[in-house]
Write an enzyme that holds these catalytic residues in place. Structure first.
Site, short mmCIF file in Angstrom:
data_model
loop_
_atom_site.label_atom_id
_atom_site.label_comp_id
_atom_site.label_asym_id
_atom_site.label_seq_id
_atom_site.Cartn_x
_atom_site.Cartn_y
_atom_site.Cartn_z
N VAL A 148 0.89 -1.16 0.00
CA VAL A 148 0.00 0.00 0.00
C VAL A 148 0.93 1.21 0.00
CG1 VAL A 148 -1.73 1.28 1.28
CG2 VAL A 148 -1.86 -1.21 1.19
N PRO A 149 1.04 1.91 -1.16
CA PRO A 149 2.17 2.81 -1.38
C PRO A 149 2.07 4.18 -0.70
CG PRO A 149 0.76 2.77 -3.31
CD PRO A 149 0.14 1.84 -2.32
N CYS A 150 2.22 4.21 0.62
CA CYS A 150 2.19 5.49 1.33
C CYS A 150 3.43 6.33 1.01
CB CYS A 150 2.06 5.28 2.83
SG CYS A 150 3.33 4.25 3.54
N HIS A 151 4.45 5.67 0.43
CA HIS A 151 5.67 6.44 0.07
C HIS A 151 5.40 7.41 -1.09
CE1 HIS A 151 5.72 2.76 -2.44
NE2 HIS A 151 6.23 3.54 -3.38
#
Lengths: 160, 216
Positions: B185-188
């Site tokens: 889950v790409p919170c970056h």
């Protein structure tokens, strides 16, 4: 404080449980008993009291699993005349540890628990006492009686 | 010289029972690897019997060792080495299930896809994810993160607007910081509106590297 992940229970107590199983069963059976013990423990683990003595809990489960396996094995074996002698149908080679396991099986429930919990699992007498529902002094006595009986039986049964 | 400690072999005197107990019953073959094999087998049986609440594995990555944990639903937690993995496992025992064992098979697919992602051979993850560790508003934010495409970024403000609460920039930041399944889950991909990179659980350096990896 929360629950310890079961993975830590296995890594912390796995060697002790294996020692208990090896004390009561031959190595292949002991591996099965080890798995049965931890599978049963895993099933019951979420309901275990937070302050429970995990080592004592596991030793009890292991002893029950081993006893079950011995019973199952004896039922499967051809019954012998006196119905008590499990040695006669056991044609595995007589190794010293097999002799000792047989001797261990002749102990009373309390003596066996005390000997296994203290001498095999390395639990202090105070904890063995909790396991037996008795005093540390009585636990020590049970273990001593068990060892004395083991010594006598082992000597009797020893080949030569 | 006469050895004194050797048990008598004359058959009259048996070695001390205690000695026999400690030597004979001490498992000789039960080194770490033997117990590891038993433990692996146990985990497989537990999984078959539906007793494995959380299965985990350690995975080497360009960003250090990762902990990947999955329930029967999907990946529930991914942790960088900067988070103490033992602490993470303790938290999972409290919040998900204490029935936790190392069992890599359950996260084989996740591990393969992560490897591909690090090698730039994968742009999107196709994995079941278990978001039970995030609730409410944070869940809305985390769910929305997967909509930010590979190689692009979004600001905390844009994300707040996207979830229908444009003023909740701070809360969005906090939700990203508590994303239980980073990378997948790409919170970056969420950065500050002033263009600076913003915080990241795996470290700002890791975040910068991930964005560079995706930009390449």
């Amino acid at each position: 404080m929360g629950m310890v992940p079961f993975s830590s229970v296995v890594s912390d107590h796995g060697p002790t449980v294996l020692r208990v199983c090896r004390a009561m069963l031959e190595p292949t059976e002991a591996d099965d008993a080890w798995s049965e013990t931890f599978l049963a423990a895993l099933r019951a683990y979420p309901d275990l009291a937070r302050d429970a003595n995990v080592a004592g809990w596991l030793v009890t489960i292991a002893r029950n699993k081993c006893t079950d396996m011995i019973r199952r094995r004896n039922r499967a074996a051809i019954p012998v005349a006196d119905g008590l002698d499990t040695v006669a149908t056991d044609d595995r080679p007589h190794t010293p540890d097999a002799e000792l396991r047989r001797a261990l099986a002749t102990l009373s429930d309390r003596q066996q628990t005390a000997v296994i919990a203290h001498h095999v699992a390395g639990m202090p007498y105070a904890e063995v006492a909790t396991l037996l529902g008795t005093t540390p002094a009585a636990a020590r006595r049970s273990a001593a009686d068990g060892i004395a009986k083991l010594r006598a039986t082992y000597r009797e049964d020893a080949p030569e | 010289m006469t050895p004194t400690g050797t048990p008598s072999r004359d058959g009259q005197q048996n070695p001390s029972t205690e000695n026999v107990l400690s030597t004979v019953f001490a498992p000789t073959t039960s080194g770490a690897s033997y117990l590891n094999a038993l433990t692996t087998e146990l985990a497989a049986r537990a999984d078959r019997d539906g007793l494995l609440g959380v299965a985990f594995r350690y995975l080497d990555s360009p960003f250090g060792q990762l902990l990947v944990a999955a329930t029967e639903v999907g990946v529930v937690r991914l942790a960088f080495a900067s988070e103490d993995h033992d602490v993470v496992l303790n938290e999972l025992a409290d919040t998900v299930s204490p029935r936790i064992l190392e069992f890599p098979r359950r996260t084989d697919d996740a591990s393969r896809q992560l490897d591909e992602y690090f090698a730039r051979r994968r742009r999107a993850f196709d994995l079941p994810v278990d978001l039970r560790l995030v609730r409410g508003f944070r869940r809305d934010v985390v769910s929305h993160l997967t909509k930010i495409p590979y190689g692009t970024t979004s600001s905390y403000g844009e994300l707040a607007a996207a979830v229908g609460n444009p003023r909740a920039v701070r809360a969005v930041g906090s939700a990203c910081a508590h994303n239980p399944v980073p990378l997948i889950v790409p919170c970056h991909r969420v950065v500050r509106s002033d263009g600076t990179i913003g915080d990241y659980l795996g470290g700002t350096e890791t975040k910068r590297s991930l964005l560079a990896l995706e930009a390449a």
